[in-house]
Design a protein around this motif. Structure first.
Motif, PDB file in Angstrom:
ATOM      1  N   THR A 271       0.849  -1.208   0.000  1.00 48.02           N
ATOM      2  CA  THR A 271       0.000   0.000   0.000  1.00 48.02           C
ATOM      3  C   THR A 271       0.882   1.255   0.000  1.00 48.02           C
ATOM      4  OG1 THR A 271      -0.148  -0.072   2.429  1.00 48.02           O
ATOM      5  CG2 THR A 271      -1.959  -1.090   1.169  1.00 48.02           C
ATOM      6  N   PRO A 272       1.690   1.469  -1.061  1.00 47.53           N
ATOM      7  CA  PRO A 272       2.580   2.634  -1.088  1.00 47.53           C
ATOM      8  C   PRO A 272       1.825   3.959  -1.040  1.00 47.53           C
ATOM      9  CG  PRO A 272       2.459   1.598  -3.249  1.00 47.53           C
ATOM     10  CD  PRO A 272       1.791   0.670  -2.284  1.00 47.53           C
ATOM     11  N   ARG A 273       0.514   3.948  -1.393  1.00 43.16           N
ATOM     12  CA  ARG A 273      -0.273   5.188  -1.346  1.00 43.16           C
ATOM     13  C   ARG A 273      -0.341   5.764   0.060  1.00 43.16           C
ATOM     14  NH1 ARG A 273      -3.933   1.009  -1.268  1.00 43.16           N
ATOM     15  NH2 ARG A 273      -5.471   1.077   0.422  1.00 43.16           N
ATOM     16  N   LEU A 274      -0.181   4.895   1.082  1.00 42.23           N
ATOM     17  CA  LEU A 274      -0.235   5.383   2.462  1.00 42.23           C
ATOM     18  C   LEU A 274       1.002   6.201   2.808  1.00 42.23           C
ATOM     19  CD1 LEU A 274      -1.725   2.232   4.249  1.00 42.23           C
ATOM     20  CD2 LEU A 274      -2.915   4.272   3.413  1.00 42.23           C
ATOM     21  N   ASN A 275       2.049   6.056   2.010  1.00 42.54           N
ATOM     22  CA  ASN A 275       3.236   6.901   2.123  1.00 42.54           C
ATOM     23  C   ASN A 275       3.276   7.827   0.907  1.00 42.54           C
ATOM     24  OD1 ASN A 275       4.633   6.701   4.484  1.00 42.54           O
ATOM     25  ND2 ASN A 275       6.365   5.549   3.665  1.00 42.54           N
ATOM     26  N   GLY A 276       2.110   8.327   0.518  1.00 45.89           N
ATOM     27  CA  GLY A 276       1.952   9.030  -0.747  1.00 45.89           C
ATOM     28  C   GLY A 276       2.792  10.276  -0.897  1.00 45.89           C
TER      29      GLY A 276
END
Length: 317
Positions: free
Chosen positions: A246-251
């Motif tokens: 979930t790289p979006r959580l480190n967007g």
């Protein structure tokens, strides 16, 4: 390619002039009636008499199309401004909104976003090459911004492709920390990629940031393992790992790495950089520019440092 286009345009001008001449001759040789010929060709009598006047005065050349552009246009954008717009587009691949933002901030030039777009469209630069376009995702995630500097710090690592090296290539890793609230960043390159390096980097970050860090958020990389985790807890800082895949959580840090690729590393192509200290010198210059001079679209055109000062004066802003 240019000569081919010019020849094609010349043939089109010739064709249109011959068509006008045919209309004039139709009156003389066929109909003998201007109104009937105009109905036949679907033109106005004003157009016919305009062509006839030019033909009588200049001959065949008078029937060639002429530019309809005014001799003087007081609302036209200055050539110097157009040059700046094209340079920002070609050099940094900025979009119309960011170009307008830069012109206002650094050149005191006010131009609308639509005005920038029209200039880019006129010269065929309104669409970037496919390789440079941002690929939109089918699912759009809403990003939330922390209201307090230091409340959350996103940390990640970017592998740096060797630049201009031959033979056995060295590997470098850019460690990046970005404050969720202000977008202030700290960057540093290392030739190693492990927990000891991550600990060295986070200590470097804490020594540079002008506010207390409450939480650090990372992915699940091995460099952010137990030693790194307990090192933060010993300093009174929470450590949160995002869910796997979930790289979006480190967007914010992911987006900042894309900016690095577009506005920093792309401009270093062709340069030989095989020394980590030289890498860090360049990174420090880029970090300073990013924090103090680069207007940020998500901050309404402010720089991260300006956002920090704003938060210091009005924490609820």
């Amino acid at each position: 390619m240019t000569s081919t286009l010019s020849a094609s345009a010349e043939r089109e001008l010739e064709r249109r002039a011959n068509h006008k001449l045919a209309v004039l001759r139709h009156v003389e040789e066929v109909s003998g009636n201007v109104a009937a010929t105009c109905r036949y060709y679907g033109i106005s009598r004003q157009a016919y008499y305009h062509w006839l006047k030019r033909y009588e005065a200049e001959g065949f050349d008078g029937l060639r199309d002429r530019s309809s552009a005014p001799h003087y246009s007081p609302t036209a954008t200055d050539a110097e401004v157009v040059e700046k717009i094209l340079w920002l587009r070609q050099q940094y691949h900025f979009g119309p909104e960011k170009i307008a933002m830069y012109l206002k901030r650094y050149h005191d030039v006010t131009i609308s976003v639509s005005g920038v777009w029209r200039i880019l469209k006129k010269v065929g630069l309104n669409r970037l090459p496919a390789s440079q376009r941002y690929k939109r995702r089918e699912i759009r995630w809403k990003r939330y911004e922390k209201q307090r500097p230091g409340h959350a710090l996103q940390v990640d690592v970017k592998f740096i492709e060797p630049l201009g090296q031959t033979g056995k290539k060295k590997r470098y890793y850019q460690y990046t920390a970005i404050d969720d609230c202000t977008r202030l960043r700290v960057l540093k390159a290392y030739p190693t990629h492990d927990q000891k390096t991550a600990i060295r980097f986070i200590d470097h970050v804490l020594s540079k940031l002008p506010f207390k860090v409450e939480k650090v958020q990372t992915d699940n990389g091995t460099e952010f393992g137990q030693s790194f985790h307990w090192h933060l807890l010993d300093k009174g800082i929470d450590h949160i790992r995002i869910r796997p895949a979930t790289p979006r959580l480190n967007g914010k840090v992911e987006r900042s790495h894309r900016i690095d690729a577009e506005e920093f590393y792309r401009l270093l192509e062709g340069q030989v950089i095989d020394d980590v200290n030289l890498f860090n010198d360049r990174l420090q210059q880029w970090e300073d520019y990013y924090n103090y001079d680069r207007p940020h679209g998500a901050l309404a055109g402010s720089t991260p440092y300006e956002r920090l000062k704003q938060k210091a004066q009005d924490p609820l802003s």
